[in-house]
Design a protein around this motif. Sequence first.
Motif, PDB file in Angstrom:
ATOM      1  N   PRO A  26      30.516  38.295  22.979  1.00  0.00           N
ATOM      2  CA  PRO A  26      31.357  39.103  22.432  1.00  0.00           C
ATOM      3  C   PRO A  26      31.929  40.279  23.581  1.00  0.00           C
ATOM      4  CG  PRO A  26      29.615  39.060  20.992  1.00  0.00           C
ATOM      5  CD  PRO A  26      29.115  38.209  22.417  1.00  0.00           C
ATOM      6  N   LEU A  27      30.995  40.776  24.486  1.00  0.00           N
ATOM      7  CA  LEU A  27      31.302  41.803  25.295  1.00  0.00           C
ATOM      8  C   LEU A  27      32.306  41.217  26.255  1.00  0.00           C
ATOM      9  CD1 LEU A  27      31.062  44.523  26.537  1.00  0.00           C
ATOM     10  CD2 LEU A  27      28.890  43.670  27.726  1.00  0.00           C
ATOM     11  N   LEU A  28      32.000  39.935  26.775  1.00  0.00           N
ATOM     12  CA  LEU A  28      32.749  39.282  27.793  1.00  0.00           C
ATOM     13  C   LEU A  28      34.110  39.050  27.444  1.00  0.00           C
ATOM     14  CD1 LEU A  28      30.226  36.692  29.240  1.00  0.00           C
ATOM     15  CD2 LEU A  28      30.976  38.834  30.472  1.00  0.00           C
ATOM     16  N   TRP A  29      34.057  38.604  26.197  1.00  0.00           N
ATOM     17  CA  TRP A  29      35.450  38.207  25.399  1.00  0.00           C
ATOM     18  C   TRP A  29      36.387  39.710  25.345  1.00  0.00           C
ATOM     19  CZ3 TRP A  29      38.151  39.481  21.041  1.00  0.00           C
ATOM     20  CH2 TRP A  29      39.470  39.133  20.673  1.00  0.00           C
ATOM     21  N   VAL A  30      35.829  40.614  24.930  1.00  0.00           N
ATOM     22  CA  VAL A  30      36.471  41.855  24.791  1.00  0.00           C
ATOM     23  C   VAL A  30      36.893  42.292  26.196  1.00  0.00           C
ATOM     24  CG1 VAL A  30      36.328  44.417  24.547  1.00  0.00           C
ATOM     25  CG2 VAL A  30      35.440  42.927  22.920  1.00  0.00           C
ATOM     26  N   PHE A  49      40.417  32.573  28.314  1.00  0.00           N
ATOM     27  CA  PHE A  49      40.996  33.294  29.394  1.00  0.00           C
ATOM     28  C   PHE A  49      42.551  33.348  29.334  1.00  0.00           C
ATOM     29  CE2 PHE A  49      37.336  31.209  31.078  1.00  0.00           C
ATOM     30  CZ  PHE A  49      36.546  32.095  31.698  1.00  0.00           C
ATOM     31  N   PRO A  50      42.945  34.548  29.947  1.00  0.00           N
ATOM     32  CA  PRO A  50      44.563  34.980  29.563  1.00  0.00           C
ATOM     33  C   PRO A  50      45.481  34.017  30.474  1.00  0.00           C
ATOM     34  CG  PRO A  50      43.424  36.401  31.100  1.00  0.00           C
ATOM     35  CD  PRO A  50      42.250  35.525  30.661  1.00  0.00           C
ATOM     36  N   GLU A  51      46.588  33.470  29.961  1.00  0.00           N
ATOM     37  CA  GLU A  51      47.356  32.644  30.706  1.00  0.00           C
ATOM     38  C   GLU A  51      47.828  33.149  32.245  1.00  0.00           C
ATOM     39  OE1 GLU A  51      50.983  31.504  28.773  1.00  0.00           O
ATOM     40  OE2 GLU A  51      49.855  30.587  27.092  1.00  0.00           O
ATOM     41  N   GLN A  52      47.773  34.601  32.227  1.00  0.00           N
ATOM     42  CA  GLN A  52      48.178  35.133  33.400  1.00  0.00           C
ATOM     43  C   GLN A  52      47.517  36.534  33.372  1.00  0.00           C
ATOM     44  OE1 GLN A  52      52.240  36.038  34.358  1.00  0.00           O
ATOM     45  NE2 GLN A  52      51.818  37.199  36.172  1.00  0.00           N
ATOM     46  N   TRP A  53      46.612  36.916  34.284  1.00  0.00           N
ATOM     47  CA  TRP A  53      45.954  38.018  34.510  1.00  0.00           C
ATOM     48  C   TRP A  53      46.796  39.404  34.670  1.00  0.00           C
ATOM     49  CZ3 TRP A  53      40.301  38.156  33.643  1.00  0.00           C
ATOM     50  CH2 TRP A  53      39.751  36.783  33.721  1.00  0.00           C
ATOM     51  N   ARG A  54      46.480  40.569  33.854  1.00  0.00           N
ATOM     52  CA  ARG A  54      47.057  41.497  33.997  1.00  0.00           C
ATOM     53  C   ARG A  54      46.412  42.757  33.817  1.00  0.00           C
ATOM     54  NH1 ARG A  54      52.789  40.162  32.998  1.00  0.00           N
ATOM     55  NH2 ARG A  54      53.023  38.140  32.247  1.00  0.00           N
ATOM     56  N   VAL A  55      46.530  43.759  34.719  1.00  0.00           N
ATOM     57  CA  VAL A  55      45.765  44.893  34.375  1.00  0.00           C
ATOM     58  C   VAL A  55      46.523  46.233  33.937  1.00  0.00           C
ATOM     59  CG1 VAL A  55      44.354  44.342  36.557  1.00  0.00           C
ATOM     60  CG2 VAL A  55      46.499  45.791  36.901  1.00  0.00           C
ATOM     61  N   THR A  56      47.532  45.854  33.299  1.00  0.00           N
ATOM     62  CA  THR A  56      48.300  46.936  32.824  1.00  0.00           C
ATOM     63  C   THR A  56      47.610  47.551  31.638  1.00  0.00           C
ATOM     64  OG1 THR A  56      49.570  45.255  31.589  1.00  0.00           O
ATOM     65  CG2 THR A  56      50.581  46.177  33.565  1.00  0.00           C
ATOM     66  N   ASN A  57      46.965  46.704  30.888  1.00  0.00           N
ATOM     67  CA  ASN A  57      46.139  47.542  29.535  1.00  0.00           C
ATOM     68  C   ASN A  57      45.257  48.480  29.990  1.00  0.00           C
ATOM     69  OD1 ASN A  57      47.431  45.905  27.602  1.00  0.00           O
ATOM     70  ND2 ASN A  57      46.211  43.866  27.999  1.00  0.00           N
ATOM     71  N   ALA A 244      40.873  46.785  25.860  1.00  0.00           N
ATOM     72  CA  ALA A 244      40.711  47.399  27.320  1.00  0.00           C
ATOM     73  C   ALA A 244      40.078  48.569  26.766  1.00  0.00           C
ATOM     74  CB  ALA A 244      41.929  47.661  27.934  1.00  0.00           C
ATOM     75  N   GLY A 245      40.481  49.458  25.803  1.00  0.00           N
ATOM     76  CA  GLY A 245      39.757  50.804  25.513  1.00  0.00           C
ATOM     77  C   GLY A 245      38.393  50.382  24.938  1.00  0.00           C
ATOM     78  N   SER A 246      38.226  49.366  24.291  1.00  0.00           N
ATOM     79  CA  SER A 246      36.813  49.114  23.518  1.00  0.00           C
ATOM     80  C   SER A 246      35.907  48.733  24.766  1.00  0.00           C
ATOM     81  CB  SER A 246      36.833  47.844  22.659  1.00  0.00           C
ATOM     82  OG  SER A 246      37.807  48.199  21.619  1.00  0.00           O
ATOM     83  N   ALA A 247      36.356  47.946  25.801  1.00  0.00           N
ATOM     84  CA  ALA A 247      35.671  47.817  26.914  1.00  0.00           C
ATOM     85  C   ALA A 247      35.006  48.997  27.586  1.00  0.00           C
ATOM     86  CB  ALA A 247      36.222  46.833  27.944  1.00  0.00           C
ATOM     87  N   LEU A 248      36.053  49.803  27.946  1.00  0.00           N
ATOM     88  CA  LEU A 248      35.823  50.880  28.560  1.00  0.00           C
ATOM     89  C   LEU A 248      34.858  51.854  27.924  1.00  0.00           C
ATOM     90  CD1 LEU A 248      39.330  51.682  29.993  1.00  0.00           C
ATOM     91  CD2 LEU A 248      37.466  50.991  31.428  1.00  0.00           C
TER      92      LEU A 248
END
Length: 274
Positions: A26-30, A49-57, A244-248
């Motif tokens: 679950p943590l890895l998925w988040v 996995f995402p189709e395209q990795w983005r760091v904008t979130n 992203a907020g949950s992971a941080l």
Amino acid sequence: MKTQNTIPKIVLTAIAIFVTILALFPLLWVIIAGFKEKTEVLATPFRFFPEQWRVTNYTDILSDAVFQQAMLITFGGAIVFAALTLLVNASAAYAFARLEFRFKGAIWLYVIMTMFIPGMAILLTSFIVVTKMGMLDTMGVLILPGIASAGHMFFMRQFYLNIPQSLEEAALIDGAGRIKIFTGIFIPMSFPVFVIVGIGAYLGYWNSFVWPTMTVTNIDLVQIMQYLYTFRSERSSEMGMLMAGSALSALPTIILFLIFQKYIISGIKISGLK
């Protein structure tokens, strides 16, 4: 003979790896979902996995002043709450374990009975009390009501009961008072127990949602769980930022566990012996 010992080790290792993967999934998925577009997070069919990795979130939420404020105020409140929890409950546990005073048994029975009262059962009455005391929209209403805990007192008391009486008697003969004995002998020996109780208190504060929602409306005091909930209401389309907020928001807790893992294991061993 060596083969007979190796096979069980391989099986146990495989089971341990499997359980670890299940626990971390679950943590890895988040974390990974935080790199997805907002439409990808709940898309069907499911893609890990995402189709395209983005760091904008991650960059967007890190630049959000409300998120920054919520993280700081929650972390600061959690540290203060944990410290006060240790001070109050350790002092009470020492008194119940080592001191003799009138009605001690009856008072201890009354304290233990509170362990069996669900928090939700006294939520409304607690809200009425803090309202009449004028504590709404203050840090005090988030910290003070939950400091004393019968469960924490019981855990610490059991530990103190197993500290040799001879140490205390020797200190009394040397002229040490009760406060000196508590601060000089019991507290230094309590570090593993303090880690368990302190992290438990920290997590309880950090993950609290219902109580802050009832008692805090000031944007400057909004807790991290309140902030994340806005993505389920006002900002329901920004699921990528929610991930992203949950992971941080999990990061400070993970760091604490990594720092204190040795003492957590020691504390668990101690609790199993009492």
